[in-house]
Write an enzyme that holds these catalytic residues in place. Sequence first.
Site, mmCIF file in Angstrom:
data_model
loop_
_atom_site.group_PDB
_atom_site.id
_atom_site.type_symbol
_atom_site.label_atom_id
_atom_site.label_comp_id
_atom_site.label_asym_id
_atom_site.label_seq_id
_atom_site.Cartn_x
_atom_site.Cartn_y
_atom_site.Cartn_z
ATOM 1 N N TYR A 25 -35.741 25.627 -12.093
ATOM 2 C CA TYR A 25 -35.011 25.520 -10.827
ATOM 3 C C TYR A 25 -34.328 26.845 -10.501
ATOM 4 O O TYR A 25 -34.348 27.307 -9.343
ATOM 5 C CB TYR A 25 -33.969 24.403 -10.907
ATOM 6 N N SER A 107 -20.726 26.039 -4.871
ATOM 7 C CA SER A 107 -21.705 25.465 -3.952
ATOM 8 C C SER A 107 -21.352 24.027 -3.585
ATOM 9 O O SER A 107 -20.779 23.281 -4.388
ATOM 10 C CB SER A 107 -23.090 25.496 -4.600
ATOM 11 N N GLN A 128 -18.718 27.239 -0.671
ATOM 12 C CA GLN A 128 -19.905 27.367 0.176
ATOM 13 C C GLN A 128 -20.249 26.020 0.786
ATOM 14 O O GLN A 128 -20.270 25.003 0.104
ATOM 15 C CB GLN A 128 -21.081 27.891 -0.655
ATOM 16 N N TYR A 130 -22.879 23.594 3.014
ATOM 17 C CA TYR A 130 -24.124 23.226 3.670
ATOM 18 C C TYR A 130 -23.776 22.197 4.743
ATOM 19 O O TYR A 130 -22.954 21.303 4.506
ATOM 20 C CB TYR A 130 -25.115 22.601 2.678
ATOM 21 N N THR A 156 -23.805 28.712 4.558
ATOM 22 C CA THR A 156 -25.199 29.080 4.342
ATOM 23 C C THR A 156 -26.040 28.574 5.505
ATOM 24 O O THR A 156 -26.025 27.388 5.821
ATOM 25 C CB THR A 156 -25.718 28.508 3.010
ATOM 26 N N ARG A 165 -40.745 24.580 -3.516
ATOM 27 C CA ARG A 165 -40.807 25.309 -4.783
ATOM 28 C C ARG A 165 -41.688 24.495 -5.721
ATOM 29 O O ARG A 165 -41.309 23.413 -6.182
ATOM 30 C CB ARG A 165 -39.401 25.497 -5.337
ATOM 31 N N LYS A 251 -23.928 33.391 5.415
ATOM 32 C CA LYS A 251 -24.926 33.813 4.431
ATOM 33 C C LYS A 251 -26.325 33.385 4.873
ATOM 34 O O LYS A 251 -26.524 32.264 5.335
ATOM 35 C CB LYS A 251 -24.607 33.194 3.062
ATOM 36 N N HIS A 275 -32.165 33.910 0.511
ATOM 37 C CA HIS A 275 -31.973 32.780 -0.398
ATOM 38 C C HIS A 275 -32.735 32.991 -1.713
ATOM 39 O O HIS A 275 -33.291 32.064 -2.295
ATOM 40 C CB HIS A 275 -32.397 31.464 0.255
ATOM 41 N N ARG A 278 -36.325 31.775 -2.086
ATOM 42 C CA ARG A 278 -36.538 30.347 -2.323
ATOM 43 C C ARG A 278 -36.810 29.566 -1.039
ATOM 44 O O ARG A 278 -37.042 28.366 -1.089
ATOM 45 C CB ARG A 278 -35.302 29.756 -3.012
#
Length: 376
Positions: A25, A107, A128, A130, A156, A165, A251, A275, A278
């Site tokens: 990961y 995060s 951070q 989301y 972000t 991924r 970001k 990122h 990713r």
Amino acid sequence: MPVITCVEDFRLLAKKRVPKAFYDYADSGSYTESTYRANSSDLAALKLRQRVAINVDQRSTRSTMIGEEVAMPVAIAPTGLTGMQWANGEMLGAIAAEKFGIPFTLSTMSICSIEDVASVTTKPFWFQLYVMRDRGFIKSLIERAKAAKCSALVLTLDLQILGQRHKDLKNGMSVPPKMTIANLLDLATKPGWALRALSGRKSFGNLAGHVAGADGIMTLSKWTASQFDPSLCWDDIAWIKEQWGGKLILKGILDVEDAKIAATTGADAIVVSNHGGRQLDGAVSSISALPAIVDAVGDQIEVWFDGGIRSGQDVLKAVALGAKGTMIGRAFLYSLGAMGEAGVTRMLQILQQELDVSMALTGSKDIKDVGPQILI
């Protein structure tokens, strides 16, 4: 303690000590991973100009990032699932960063909660965000960050749709890990990690009890698709800034036009980032995007750099190209997964030493004065 000389040593040790799904990961990009590789290779291609017979006594790596004093122009980037690299990893990372004198960013997708990290730190850290579909929950996250006295909010912008991924899909990456035969066999070879995990947090600390599905086992890609809001646009930043009321960092900027828009939002800094390779595979490396963005908006807003940093020389190169600060993600995760808090501390020492030595050999005394003249 093994002899550790560089970030790559930490990566190799983490690969031995961290379960495959969580190591993969951290150490993966989307699709072919071409952008992930380019982040490092394009940094390596930049050459430093060696200078001699210049007084470089009394050097300083100290600087500021959005007005905060830092031991070097480096902050720990927000990284998801950090507590799955080492039990309670976000708390340990925050402690190490505070002692060293650099910012730590927690995060939204952390294992330890905002409150967990606040309980072990004495100085403000960053949070951070989301943006999810439930704006009421977003508002509550912001209020929790305020209550924890976080000194900056990092928004972000480049992960409203999750880039594929391949390693995560093949591993069935979930939190906590699914107890498949393959995972059980893998855990059997990592008893230290397994023993620590027994006493550590095991779910998304900021989400558990607040967001449906965050308490149980679900693949990360499926959960993200159900919760993250793809309608996020520039108009939402004004609302987030109003709710937050403090320093704001954007970001995920990789395009000059986006940087120009970001500079008009009232944010305090932007982070040039893809990122970590990713998200959009085939996008340019962060370092190749940096100079044009600095030229376009560098006098309006602080421009920082994120993507591929594995050494103090990489930090120096980014600063030479105009970055006022940098963020490190994988270097942090490798060192944490390898040796916990002690690993993070040692990694930061290595970065600072590499930065200091490279400054001396390029004829630089103060990191704040470094510019493109040190590059060939």
